[in-house]
Design a protein around this motif. Structure first.
Motif, short mmCIF file in Angstrom:
data_model
loop_
_atom_site.label_atom_id
_atom_site.label_comp_id
_atom_site.label_asym_id
_atom_site.label_seq_id
_atom_site.Cartn_x
_atom_site.Cartn_y
_atom_site.Cartn_z
N GLU A 1 2.40 4.46 1.36
CA GLU A 1 2.68 4.82 2.74
C GLU A 1 3.26 6.22 2.85
O GLU A 1 3.94 6.71 1.95
CB GLU A 1 3.66 3.82 3.37
CG GLU A 1 5.05 3.81 2.77
CD GLU A 1 6.03 2.94 3.54
OE1 GLU A 1 5.65 2.37 4.58
OE2 GLU A 1 7.20 2.87 3.11
N PHE A 2 2.98 6.84 3.98
CA PHE A 2 3.47 8.18 4.28
C PHE A 2 4.98 8.14 4.49
O PHE A 2 5.51 7.24 5.14
CB PHE A 2 2.77 8.70 5.54
CG PHE A 2 3.34 9.97 6.08
CD1 PHE A 2 4.22 9.96 7.14
CD2 PHE A 2 2.98 11.18 5.52
CE1 PHE A 2 4.74 11.15 7.64
CE2 PHE A 2 3.48 12.37 6.01
CZ PHE A 2 4.36 12.36 7.08
N ALA B 1 -0.96 15.62 8.60
CA ALA B 1 -1.75 14.49 8.10
C ALA B 1 -0.84 13.42 7.52
O ALA B 1 0.08 13.72 6.76
CB ALA B 1 -2.72 14.97 7.05
N GLU C 1 0.83 -1.19 0.00
CA GLU C 1 0.00 0.00 0.00
C GLU C 1 0.88 1.25 0.00
O GLU C 1 2.03 1.22 0.43
CB GLU C 1 -0.91 0.00 1.23
CG GLU C 1 -1.96 -1.09 1.22
CD GLU C 1 -2.94 -0.94 2.37
OE1 GLU C 1 -3.93 -1.69 2.39
OE2 GLU C 1 -2.71 -0.09 3.25
N ALA D 1 -2.43 10.26 6.45
CA ALA D 1 -3.29 9.36 5.67
C ALA D 1 -3.42 9.86 4.23
O ALA D 1 -3.54 11.07 4.00
CB ALA D 1 -4.67 9.26 6.30
N THR D 2 -3.45 8.93 3.28
CA THR D 2 -3.60 9.34 1.89
C THR D 2 -4.90 10.08 1.66
O THR D 2 -4.97 10.99 0.82
CB THR D 2 -3.55 8.11 0.96
OG1 THR D 2 -4.58 7.19 1.35
CG2 THR D 2 -2.20 7.41 1.04
N THR D 3 -5.92 9.74 2.41
CA THR D 3 -7.23 10.37 2.23
C THR D 3 -7.25 11.83 2.66
O THR D 3 -8.21 12.55 2.36
CB THR D 3 -8.31 9.60 3.00
OG1 THR D 3 -7.87 9.43 4.36
CG2 THR D 3 -8.55 8.22 2.39
N SER D 4 -6.22 12.28 3.36
CA SER D 4 -6.15 13.68 3.79
C SER D 4 -5.60 14.59 2.72
O SER D 4 -5.58 15.81 2.90
CB SER D 4 -5.29 13.79 5.05
OG SER D 4 -5.86 13.09 6.13
N THR E 1 8.05 9.57 8.81
CA THR E 1 7.84 8.22 9.29
C THR E 1 9.14 7.73 9.93
O THR E 1 10.24 8.18 9.54
CB THR E 1 7.39 7.30 8.15
OG1 THR E 1 6.93 6.06 8.69
CG2 THR E 1 8.52 7.03 7.17
#
Length: 127
Positions: A46-47, A108, A44, A110-113, A65
């Motif tokens: 990742e940040f 943020a 997936e 998360a990818t959704t942010s 990270t």
């Protein structure tokens, strides 16, 4: 609509360095939270790191990270509408497609942010 274009990826040996750039089309670039994400094959997205304005809008804060702390540095040049990721002491596990992203939420991860994304640039760390 913000357009983001990454550059600077390539093939590097373990222990080497690369600097990624992300050029933004938006003239209000300075107000966005900007981030780098990466996606390795079969994993997936990742940040990696982000840089955002402080609450009082007087300075920028950066966060990373854990796996890249001390090796990667995120920065931005608002006069050039450009964000950078300096990557040092690269490891094979850093191999991935690296994406830049822009959003409005501070800190943020998360990818959704994030609302806007670049097309990605490949980084391969191999001997």
């Amino acid at each position: 609509q913000v357009q983001l274009v990454e550059s600077g990826g390539g093939l590097v040996q373990p222990g080497g360095s690369l600097r990624l750039s992300c050029a933004a089309s938006e003239r209000t670039f300075s107000t966005y939270t900007m981030a780098w994400f990466r996606q390795a094959p079969g994993k997936e997205r990742e940040f990696v790191a982000a840089i955002s304005l402080s609450g009082d809008i007087t300075y920028y804060t950066t966060y990373y990270t854990d796996s890249v702390k001390g090796r990667f540095t995120i920065s931005r040049d608002n006069a050039k509408n450009t964000m950078y990721l300096q990557m040092n002491t690269l490891k094979p596990e850093d191999t991935a497609v690296y994406y830049c992203a822009a959003g409005f939420s501070p800190r943020a991860v998360a990818t959704t942010s994030y609302h806007y994304w670049g097309q990605g640039t490949q980084v391969t760390v191999s001997s």
